[in-house]
Design a protein around this motif. Structure first.
Motif: not given
Ligand code: ATP
Ligand code: MG
Length: 634
Positions: A245, A249-250, A366, A368-369, A389-391, A395
């Motif tokens: 990941t 967050t850590g 889109m 990631g954030e 948007d895709n959340y 994992e």
């Molecule tokens: P780690 O788990 O190591 O702290 P990370 O959560 O940033 O890092 P990724 O798996 O790359 O690792 O990112 C997933 C996270 O990104 C999601 O849990 C969410 O917080 C954020 N995210 C992804 N897509 C979206 C979206 N479309 N809208 C809002 N947040 C999103």
């Protein structure tokens, strides 16, 4: 072609997952059919398509040779080296089967790990596909991670072979990889692989090659010109890869992915979510080091017989039209990007979006954030296509919330990624009571197991950590926790409010970072903002905002600075009530971000509270964190 009510479709997928996914399984090639769709006798572990034998590489490459051998499979464009090359499926097959033979000759077989630390060059994709061809397990580490981060991933994966290159390039700057690799290997001690294959692009000083350990790829390729490795059929639940990941967050978690479930899930998303058809071109602007790159640069487009466009370079070099020129040239139909990149493009001259013929494009996805309203509306208006948007998470491997327009033509709501994706029984929970909460109430986003195909199988080598980390939310009930906070409306559309770690608690009122950030960003002068909760003796916590302004000249004198701060605070009060008011708004030129483009709120918060910023190995540019440090120290 929409053919269902999406709600019925989703309900069926979670009511009888085995039946639903048995129907989907026909999308891929099975060497041997499975005997049981779902085995769930050791929750939360589950196996999909038990007894079935398949291979990811076969499904991505070999299977297409008869019908589309001469069709484009991999289009590689580098604006860093000025190279551009298209590989047909046949050429991709030759490269991958040869690369697999090279790995095999170095002793790589079923279950062995191959660590890939590469820039965005075709050989990186060849190496990934070659690894899974052999039934081996790849672990791609984002190229450019420092030696320490690389070493911890080597120690965790214990690879037999590593594949790397002399250097990566970014904005014309050469980042020599090989010295980083050498250092990581010495840090990793006896976890270091016996062999390192080096692709020498000739863009850096010729790398130091350690005799007996380091092998030159061009030489091996020449020597094994005619060698081709066969496909190793593996059981559906055999691991295909490990991917860490982002570390926002850590400590990053090593996500282990299966084979058959992943292939089936990705194949289904191309119809139900992305609407990409065989023979068309898919363009994902991500990096192969991230999950979006794994799923939507490499595997999903190829499994579905599409051409995938792989781009090395910045979105703004040689100019801010470069992505759109590629959409025109390769008639891209589906594009996938991230809010952080789009915000960069939004700051550029709008003419770049008018210069090219973008008629081929049907949708932009889109992830990631959180996708903020101004960015989403701007790009949707410019492109004239749906912006969806895709959340999802490393994992899950594929989207968990979105609007599945391949099932039903449901509306997209700006600011919301949409509804639970088929296969995911998504619910919102009150963290304290464990009760499910309804529309209009904030809660942690959870999924009722069994997790669908393609989601993580476990944490690599740490089954206990998989259970305790992801299913430890409630004592008496197994729920997969996303660690994100959200809310849904009466139609079931979700909005992501931020990470549970970042929730701000002001005098008993819980606020998501996203809520305040949206309000701040609603001020026209603000380009980008991060809000964190800072401990406060009176209120528990107070929000503080760190904002980047669109036009730095607005901050020329202390008066205008102060005026802008007041305006921003007033805006938040108006949108959310005084409780959400940032105690301070600090103006910075840049926010600290991870290498995958996510805001590092935990480090901002630590600095704002006068603590150490913590683990910064995932930080992209140290200047961002310095800016925050200076801002809070006045
Ligand atoms: P780690 O788990 O190591 O702290 P990370 O959560 O940033 O890092 P990724 O798996 O790359 O690792 O990112 C997933 C996270 O990104 C999601 O849990 C969410 O917080 C954020 N995210 C992804 N897509 C979206 C979206 N479309 N809208 C809002 N947040 C999103
Ligand atoms: Mg995470």
């Amino acid at each position: 072609m929409p053919h269902h009510s999406y709600r019925d479709f989703h309900a069926a997928s979670v009511a009888d997952p085995a039946a639903f996914w048995t129907r989907e399984a026909g999308r891929i090639h099975w060497h041997k059919p499975f005997t049981q769709a779902l085995a769930y006798d050791q929750p939360p572990f589950r196996d999909w398509f038990v007894g079935g034998e398949t291979n990811l590489c076969y499904n991505a490459v070999d299977r297409h040779l008869a019908e589309r051998g001469e069709q484009a499979a991999l289009i590689h464009v580098s604006t860093e080296t000025g190279s551009e090359r298209t590989y047909s499926y046949r050429e991709l097959y030759e490269e991958v089967a040869r690369f697999a033979a090279i790995l095999e000759a170095q002793g790589v077989g079923r279950g062995d790990r191959v660590l890939i630390y590469m820039p965005m060059i075709p050989e990186a994709v060849f190496a990934m596909l070659a690894t899974v061809r052999l039934g081996a397990v790849h672990s791609v580490v984002f190229g450019g991670f420092a030696s320490h981060s690389l070493a911890t991933r080597i120690e965790d994966a214990r690879p037999k072979v590593m594949v790397t290159a002399d250097a990566g390039l970014r904005g014309g700057k050469v980042i020599a990889y090989k010295p980083l690799v050498d250092e990581a290997l010495s840090l990793a001690g006896d976890a270091a692989p016996a062999r390192v294959i080096v692709v020498n692009r000739g863009v850096a000083e010729p790398p130091m090659m350690k005799p007996g350990r380091d092998l030159d790829y061009a030489e091996l390729r020449e020597r094994m010109q005619d060698a081709r490795a066969c496909v190793a059929w593996v059981e559906s639940n055999h691991p295909s890869y490990i991917l860490y990941t982002s570390g926002t967050t850590g400590k990053p978690k090593g996500v282990q992915r299966d084979t058959g479930g992943y292939a089936v899930a990705l194949a289904s998303t191309m119809e139900y979510i992305y609407g990409g058809r065989p023979g068309e071109t898919f363009f994902s602007t991500s990096d192969i080091g991230w999950v979006v790159g794994h799923s939507y640069i490499v595997y999903a487009p190829l499994i579905n017989g599409m051409a995938t466009l792989m781009y090395e370079g910045l979105p703004t070099r040689p100019d801010a039209g470069v992505w759109w020129s590629l959409v025109e040239k390769y008639r891209v139909t589906v594009m996938f990007s991230a809010p952080t990149a789009l915000r960069v493009l939004k700051k550029q001259d709008p003419v770049w979006l008018k210069k090219y013929d973008l008629k081929s494009l049907r949708a932009l996805f889109m992830a990631g954030e959180p996708l903020d309203e101004p960015t989403a509306s701007w790009i949707a208006g410019e492109l004239g296509v749906p912006v969806i948007d895709n959340y999802w998470q490393t994992e899950t491997g594929w989207p968990m919330l979105t609007v599945c327009r391949g099932v039903e033509d449901l509306p997209v709501k700006v600011g919301s990624p949409g509804l639970p994706v088929y296969g995911y029984d998504v619910r919102l929970f009150d963290e304290a009571t464990g009760e499910e909460v309804g529309p209009g109430q904030k809660g942690v986003i959870g999924v009722l197991p069994p997790l669908p195909p393609g989601c993580m199988s476990t944490v690599w080598g740490q089954d206990g950590r998989f259970v305790s980390t992801y299913f430890g939310l409630f004592k008496d009930r197994l729920v997969y926790s996303s660690f994100d906070w959200g809310i849904k409306d009466e139609d079931g559309y979700y909005t992501i409010l931020g990470r549970t770690d970042d929730v701000i608690n002001v005098a008993g009122h819980r606020l998501g970072t996203r809520e305040i950030e949206e309000a701040v960003a609603g001020h026209g002068a603000i380009a980008e903002v991060a809000v964190v909760g800072v401990s406060d003796t009176l209120k528990g916590q107070v929000p503080q905002a760190f904002a980047v302004v669109r036009d730095p000249s607005q901050l020329a004198d202390p008066d205008s600075r102060e005026r802008l701060e007041k305006e921003v605070i007033a805006r938040v009060a108006q949108a959310l009530g005084a409780i959400a008011n940032p105690a301070r708004v600090f103006f910075v030129n840049q926010l600290p971000k991870t290498r995958s483009g996510k805001v590092l709120r935990r480090s901002i918060q630590a600095l704002a509270e006068g603590r150490d910023p913590g683990d910064l190995t995932t930080l992209d540019d140290p200047a961002g964190i310095e800016q925050v440090r200076q801002a809070v120290q006045g």
